[in-house]
Design an enzyme around this catalytic site. Structure first.
Site, mmCIF file in Angstrom:
data_model
loop_
_atom_site.group_PDB
_atom_site.id
_atom_site.type_symbol
_atom_site.label_atom_id
_atom_site.label_comp_id
_atom_site.label_asym_id
_atom_site.label_seq_id
_atom_site.Cartn_x
_atom_site.Cartn_y
_atom_site.Cartn_z
ATOM 1 N N TYR A 242 -25.659 -30.026 3.095
ATOM 2 C CA TYR A 242 -25.257 -30.189 1.684
ATOM 3 C C TYR A 242 -24.779 -28.873 1.093
ATOM 4 O O TYR A 242 -23.858 -28.842 0.278
ATOM 5 C CB TYR A 242 -26.399 -30.778 0.845
ATOM 6 C CG TYR A 242 -26.456 -32.281 0.977
ATOM 7 C CD1 TYR A 242 -25.565 -33.080 0.271
ATOM 8 C CD2 TYR A 242 -27.364 -32.894 1.837
ATOM 9 C CE1 TYR A 242 -25.582 -34.458 0.414
ATOM 10 C CE2 TYR A 242 -27.392 -34.272 1.978
ATOM 11 C CZ TYR A 242 -26.495 -35.041 1.269
ATOM 12 O OH TYR A 242 -26.493 -36.399 1.413
ATOM 13 N N ARG B 99 -21.253 -28.250 2.146
ATOM 14 C CA ARG B 99 -20.338 -29.106 1.379
ATOM 15 C C ARG B 99 -20.153 -28.562 -0.033
ATOM 16 O O ARG B 99 -19.045 -28.575 -0.580
ATOM 17 C CB ARG B 99 -20.874 -30.536 1.338
ATOM 18 C CG ARG B 99 -20.668 -31.271 2.648
ATOM 19 C CD ARG B 99 -21.330 -32.630 2.619
ATOM 20 N NE ARG B 99 -20.927 -33.434 1.486
ATOM 21 C CZ ARG B 99 -21.583 -34.511 1.058
ATOM 22 N NH1 ARG B 99 -22.676 -34.913 1.683
ATOM 23 N NH2 ARG B 99 -21.160 -35.187 0.022
ATOM 24 N N GLN C 191 -18.663 -42.340 -7.745
ATOM 25 C CA GLN C 191 -19.676 -42.193 -6.696
ATOM 26 C C GLN C 191 -19.594 -40.787 -6.105
ATOM 27 O O GLN C 191 -20.394 -40.428 -5.250
ATOM 28 C CB GLN C 191 -19.427 -43.217 -5.584
ATOM 29 C CG GLN C 191 -19.498 -44.663 -6.050
ATOM 30 C CD GLN C 191 -18.968 -45.607 -4.985
ATOM 31 O OE1 GLN C 191 -19.698 -46.066 -4.108
ATOM 32 N NE2 GLN C 191 -17.679 -45.905 -5.036
ATOM 33 N N ASP D 111 -18.717 -34.331 -6.170
ATOM 34 C CA ASP D 111 -18.018 -33.033 -6.108
ATOM 35 C C ASP D 111 -17.631 -32.455 -7.466
ATOM 36 O O ASP D 111 -17.209 -31.303 -7.546
ATOM 37 C CB ASP D 111 -16.777 -33.155 -5.205
ATOM 38 C CG ASP D 111 -15.850 -34.309 -5.622
ATOM 39 O OD1 ASP D 111 -15.765 -34.618 -6.827
ATOM 40 O OD2 ASP D 111 -15.207 -34.900 -4.727
ATOM 41 N N HIS E 139 -24.012 -41.268 -8.216
ATOM 42 C CA HIS E 139 -24.742 -40.755 -7.046
ATOM 43 C C HIS E 139 -25.138 -39.294 -7.216
ATOM 44 O O HIS E 139 -25.341 -38.584 -6.232
ATOM 45 C CB HIS E 139 -23.916 -40.957 -5.764
ATOM 46 C CG HIS E 139 -23.735 -42.414 -5.403
ATOM 47 N ND1 HIS E 139 -22.827 -42.857 -4.466
ATOM 48 C CD2 HIS E 139 -24.369 -43.522 -5.861
ATOM 49 C CE1 HIS E 139 -22.908 -44.180 -4.366
ATOM 50 N NE2 HIS E 139 -23.824 -44.603 -5.208
ATOM 51 N N CYS F 21 -42.245 -29.422 -8.228
ATOM 52 C CA CYS F 21 -42.405 -29.278 -9.689
ATOM 53 C C CYS F 21 -41.247 -29.899 -10.463
ATOM 54 O O CYS F 21 -41.310 -29.987 -11.688
ATOM 55 C CB CYS F 21 -42.594 -27.809 -10.075
ATOM 56 S SG CYS F 21 -41.068 -26.842 -9.953
ATOM 57 N N THR G 110 -12.442 -46.253 -2.754
ATOM 58 C CA THR G 110 -13.810 -46.474 -2.262
ATOM 59 C C THR G 110 -13.811 -47.598 -1.232
ATOM 60 O O THR G 110 -13.077 -48.576 -1.379
ATOM 61 C CB THR G 110 -14.805 -46.799 -3.399
ATOM 62 O OG1 THR G 110 -16.076 -47.147 -2.811
ATOM 63 C CG2 THR G 110 -14.344 -47.919 -4.300
ATOM 64 N N SER G 111 -14.661 -47.437 -0.198
ATOM 65 C CA SER G 111 -14.750 -48.467 0.847
ATOM 66 C C SER G 111 -15.485 -49.699 0.347
ATOM 67 O O SER G 111 -15.506 -50.721 1.019
ATOM 68 C CB SER G 111 -15.450 -47.899 2.077
ATOM 69 O OG SER G 111 -16.724 -47.407 1.723
#
Ligand code: BJW
Ligand code: ZN
Length: 247
Positions: A65, A68, A103, A106, A121, A132, A190-191
C-alpha cells in the site's frame, strides 16, 4: 448513443456518478483485475486486501500500500477526471444535484477539482493505528520501515476498505440517499463486481433513473443499463461534457 447520453444529462435534475479504477487507468494507475499488469497480478487479493491478509503478513501488506501511495503522488489526473470536475460545476451553476461516488482510493478526483466526492473504499492517503485509532494523513515519501507503527506501539494500516469490512457508514448513507433521488446514473470504469457498489445501478433503476455505463469492456451490468458506451473514459467523458456545455 452519445447524443442520447448528452440529452439525458441536459435534462437531469439529480445526477449520481460511480467511478472505478478504469477512470484512473489513463493516469497510469494500474487497475485491480487486469490479469497481466493489474494490481493483483503477482498476489492473491485475499493476501493483500483483507483483514486476514494484514494479520498474516503486515509488512507485505503495508509495503504494497505504501508503494501504491507513493506512485499515486507521481501521477496526474487525466482528461476523464477533469471532465467530471467540469460536469460537477455545470450542475452546481444550475442549482442541480450532483454526487460523485468513487471506489478509488487515489484522490485523483479531488486533485482534478471535484468537490462532491464520496470515498466508498476510503483512501490510501490516511493511515490509522489499529490499537488507539489515531489517524494521520501521509503525504511524504515512503515509510521505509514495514509495518509502520504508531507512537503507542500499535501497527498502522491504510485507511482503505478491505473485503469483509463495512464501508464507512456516512459514505454509504450519502450514496443511498443520492441514488434514491437521482434521475441519471453513470457507472464509469468499474468492473461492477464488488458489492455493494456493484448493485448501485439497481438502486438507480428503482428510482427510475436513466443509466449509463462507460467501459472499455462489457461488465455484468452492461445488459441492465440504458446506454452502454464502449471506450475510454478519458476520451468519451470530455466529448460528452463538451457537447453538454455547448448546448
Ligand atoms: C476502463 C479503462 C478506461 C480499464 N476507461 N474503463 C454480496 C454478494 C457476494 C459478496 C458480497 C456481497 N456483499 C459483500 C460481499 C463481499 C465483498 C464482495 O463484493 N465480494 C465480491 C468480489 C463478490 N464486498 C465486501 O466485502 C465489501 N464490504 C461489505 O459489503 O461489507 C458488508 C458485507 C461483508 C461480507 C459479506 C456480506 C456483506 C467491501 C469491499 C471493499 C473492496 N475493496 C477494494 C480494495 C480497496 C483497497 C485497495 O485499493 O487495495 O476496492 S477491492 C478493489 O475492487 C478495490 C476497488 O475499489 C474495487 C472495485 O474495483 P474496480 O474499481 O471496479 O476496478 P477493476 O480493476 O475491477 O475494474 C476496472 C474496470 O475499468 C474494468 O472493467 C476495465 O474494463 C475498465 N477500464 N481502463 C474505461 N481507460
Ligand atoms: Zn496508536
Amino acid at each position: 448513443m452519445l447524443d442520447d447520453v448528452v440529452a439525458a444529462l441536459a435534462a437531469a435534475r439529480a445526477v449520481v456518478v460511480l467511478t472505478g479504477a478504469g477512470v484512473s487507468a489513463e493516469s497510469g494507475v494500474p487497475t485491480f483485475r487486469d490479469a497481466q499488469r493489474g494490481l493483483w497480478a503477482d498476489y492473491d487479493p485475499e493476501q493483500l486486501a483483507t483483514p486476514a491478509g494484514f494479520a498474516r503478513d503486515p509488512a507485505l501488506v503495508t509495503r504494497w500500500y505504501d508503494e501504491r501511495r507513493v506512485q499515486c503522488a507521481d501521477v496526474r489526473p487525466n482528461p476523464g477526471h477533469d471532465a467530471l470536475a467540469r460536469l460537477e460545476r455545470y450542475y452546481a451553476e444550475r442549482g442541480r444535484a450532483f454526487v460523485l461516488l468513487t471506489q478509488n482510493v487515489d484522490r485523483l478526483h479531488q486533485r482534478a477539482g471535484s468537490r462532491q466526492v464520496v470515498e466508498l473504499h476510503g483512501t490510501l492517503w490516511v493511515w490509522r493505528c489499529i490499537v488507539c485509532g489515531h489517524e494521520r494523513e501521509e503525504t511524504g515519501g515512503p515509510f521505509g520501515e514495514y509495518p509502520p507503527r504508531c507512537g503507542c506501539g500499535g501497527l498502522r494500516r491504510p485507511g482503505v476498505v478491505w473485503f469483509g469490512e463495512l464501508l464507512p457508514e456516512a459514505a454509504l448513507a450519502r450514496a443511498w440517499g443520492a441514488l434514491a433521488a437521482c434521475d441519471v446514473f453513470l457507472s464509469l470504469g468499474t468492473s461492477a463486481v464488488v458489492e455493494p457498489a456493484a448493485s448501485f445501478v439497481d438502486l438507480a433503476r428503482a428510482a427510475s433513473a436513466r443509466t449509463v455505463e462507460i467501459n472499455i469492456e462489457e461488465t455484468p451490468i452492461t445488459d441492465r443499463v440504458d446506454f452502454a458506451l464502449r471506450g475510454k473514459t478519458g476520451e468519451l467523458l470530455p466529448r460528452i461534457v463538451d457537447a453538454l456545455c455547448a448546448r
